[in-house]
Design an enzyme around this catalytic site. Structure first.
Site, PDB file in Angstrom:
ATOM      1  N   GLY A  12      -5.016   4.997 -25.163  1.00  0.00           N
ATOM      2  CA  GLY A  12      -4.501   5.742 -24.567  1.00  0.00           C
ATOM      3  C   GLY A  12      -4.338   6.635 -26.053  1.00  0.00           C
ATOM      4  O   GLY A  12      -3.203   7.105 -26.049  1.00  0.00           O
ATOM      5  N   SER A  13      -5.394   7.328 -27.036  1.00  0.00           N
ATOM      6  CA  SER A  13      -5.135   8.460 -28.047  1.00  0.00           C
ATOM      7  C   SER A  13      -5.694   9.674 -26.912  1.00  0.00           C
ATOM      8  O   SER A  13      -4.719  10.405 -27.412  1.00  0.00           O
ATOM      9  CB  SER A  13      -6.161   8.193 -28.731  1.00  0.00           C
ATOM     10  OG  SER A  13      -7.762   8.143 -28.450  1.00  0.00           O
ATOM     11  N   HIS A 109     -14.153  13.982 -20.587  1.00  0.00           N
ATOM     12  CA  HIS A 109     -15.352  13.300 -21.049  1.00  0.00           C
ATOM     13  C   HIS A 109     -16.253  13.369 -21.760  1.00  0.00           C
ATOM     14  O   HIS A 109     -16.469  14.308 -22.295  1.00  0.00           O
ATOM     15  CB  HIS A 109     -15.998  13.293 -19.155  1.00  0.00           C
ATOM     16  CG  HIS A 109     -17.274  12.391 -19.745  1.00  0.00           C
ATOM     17  ND1 HIS A 109     -17.694  11.023 -19.529  1.00  0.00           N
ATOM     18  CD2 HIS A 109     -18.982  12.517 -19.964  1.00  0.00           C
ATOM     19  CE1 HIS A 109     -19.397  10.961 -19.344  1.00  0.00           C
ATOM     20  NE2 HIS A 109     -19.853  11.756 -20.221  1.00  0.00           N
TER      21      HIS A 109
HETATM   22  C1  GRF Z   1     -12.043   8.429 -24.343  1.00  0.00           C
HETATM   23  O1  GRF Z   1     -13.700   8.647 -25.078  1.00  0.00           O
HETATM   24  C2  GRF Z   1     -12.617  10.059 -23.326  1.00  0.00           C
HETATM   25  O2  GRF Z   1     -13.205  10.230 -23.049  1.00  0.00           O
HETATM   26  C3  GRF Z   1     -12.919   8.283 -22.905  1.00  0.00           C
HETATM   27  O3  GRF Z   1     -12.871   6.650 -22.860  1.00  0.00           O
HETATM   28  C4  GRF Z   1     -12.174   7.414 -24.361  1.00  0.00           C
HETATM   29  C5  GRF Z   1     -10.844   6.826 -24.442  1.00  0.00           C
HETATM   30  O4  GRF Z   1      -9.892   7.267 -25.540  1.00  0.00           O
HETATM   31  N1  GRF Z   1     -13.321   8.720 -20.920  1.00  0.00           N
HETATM   32  P1  GRF Z   1      -8.483   7.009 -25.110  1.00  0.00           P
HETATM   33  O5  GRF Z   1      -7.595   5.765 -24.019  1.00  0.00           O
HETATM   34  O6  GRF Z   1      -7.601   8.027 -24.906  1.00  0.00           O
HETATM   35  O7  GRF Z   1      -7.812   7.040 -26.886  1.00  0.00           O
END
Ligand code: GRF
Length: 211
Positions: A12-13, A109
């Site tokens: 969830g960053s 993405h």
């Molecule tokens: C990110 O790289 C997003 O683009 C991909 O999954 C990752 C999720 O990261 N689809 P986070 O959970 O938001 O840290």
């Protein structure tokens, strides 16, 4: 006040980047009102709790496809959601949700679409494929969600160079930084009605400029 649901499956960053943007005022006139996770016990749910944001776990495995769609739609309606952000959401969004929120769902993405996207290109796999292909530029894309996998119209992209000493892991870290920039930019524009369509292509309006 627009009400945003952020759909997650992991750390969830990107969710955090939206919460921070709301707190700093970069996103205004809207709030992250709900977090839906496709998995239990992920860190994104802790982030939601820390910030007093309602959250729900809705797992595809617990429902038939029709019930899953209903569960999502009911939850979104209960929380009066008008905008959906897919931020590392690893489940497939049911057609009924896409139809109900068309033009109000975006996805982040971690590559420059149409490269390294579509079925099977998610998470670390994307960055390994980028590394192995020897491309010198990668990046992140925010796009509208339609019925295909990563096929919706691109709203915003930003690139980053791939250097000789990069690894799939360092590429991922560089791209994630970019994700945290462009996702809040797009969501801020979306909730402020600053997305402009030019010949069926969406652009962000920034003052007098679009692009
Ligand atoms: C990110 O790289 C997003 O683009 C991909 O999954 C990752 C999720 O990261 N689809 P986070 O959970 O938001 O840290």
């Amino acid at each position: 006040m627009r009400r945003i649901a952020v759909l997650v499956s992991g750390s969830g960053s990107n969710l955090q980047s939206l919460i921070d943007a709301q707190q700093s005022g970069q996103i205004s006139g809207a709030e992250v009102a709900l977090v839906i996770s496709s998995k239990p016990n992920v860190y994104a749910l802790e982030r939601a709790a820390t910030h007093g944001i309602a959250s729900r776990v809705i797992r595809t495995a617990d429902y038939s496809p029709a019930e899953y769609e209903k569960a999502l739609l009911n939850t979104l309606t209960e929380h009066s959601i008008d905008t959906i952000v897919l931020a590392g959401f690893l489940a497939i969004l049911p057609q009924g949700v896409i139809g109900a929120y068309r033009g109000r769902i975006v996805n982040i993405h971690p590559s420059l679409i149409p490269s390294f996207c579509g079925k099977g290109f998610y998470g670390a796999r994307v960055h390994r494929a980028v590394y192995e292909s020897a491309v010198k530029l990668t990046g992140a894309t925010v796009h509208f969600v339609d019925e295909g996998i990563d096929t919706g119209k691109v709203i915003c992209q930003r690139g980053v160079a791939v250097a000789a000493d990069d690894t799939p892991e360092t590429i991922a870290a560089k791209v994630l930084k970019i994700e945290h920039q462009i996702l809040p930019e797009v969501v801020a524009a979306l909730v402020a009605d600053r997305i402009e369509w030019v010949d069926e292509r969406p652009f962000i309006r920034r003052g007098e400029e679009i692009g």
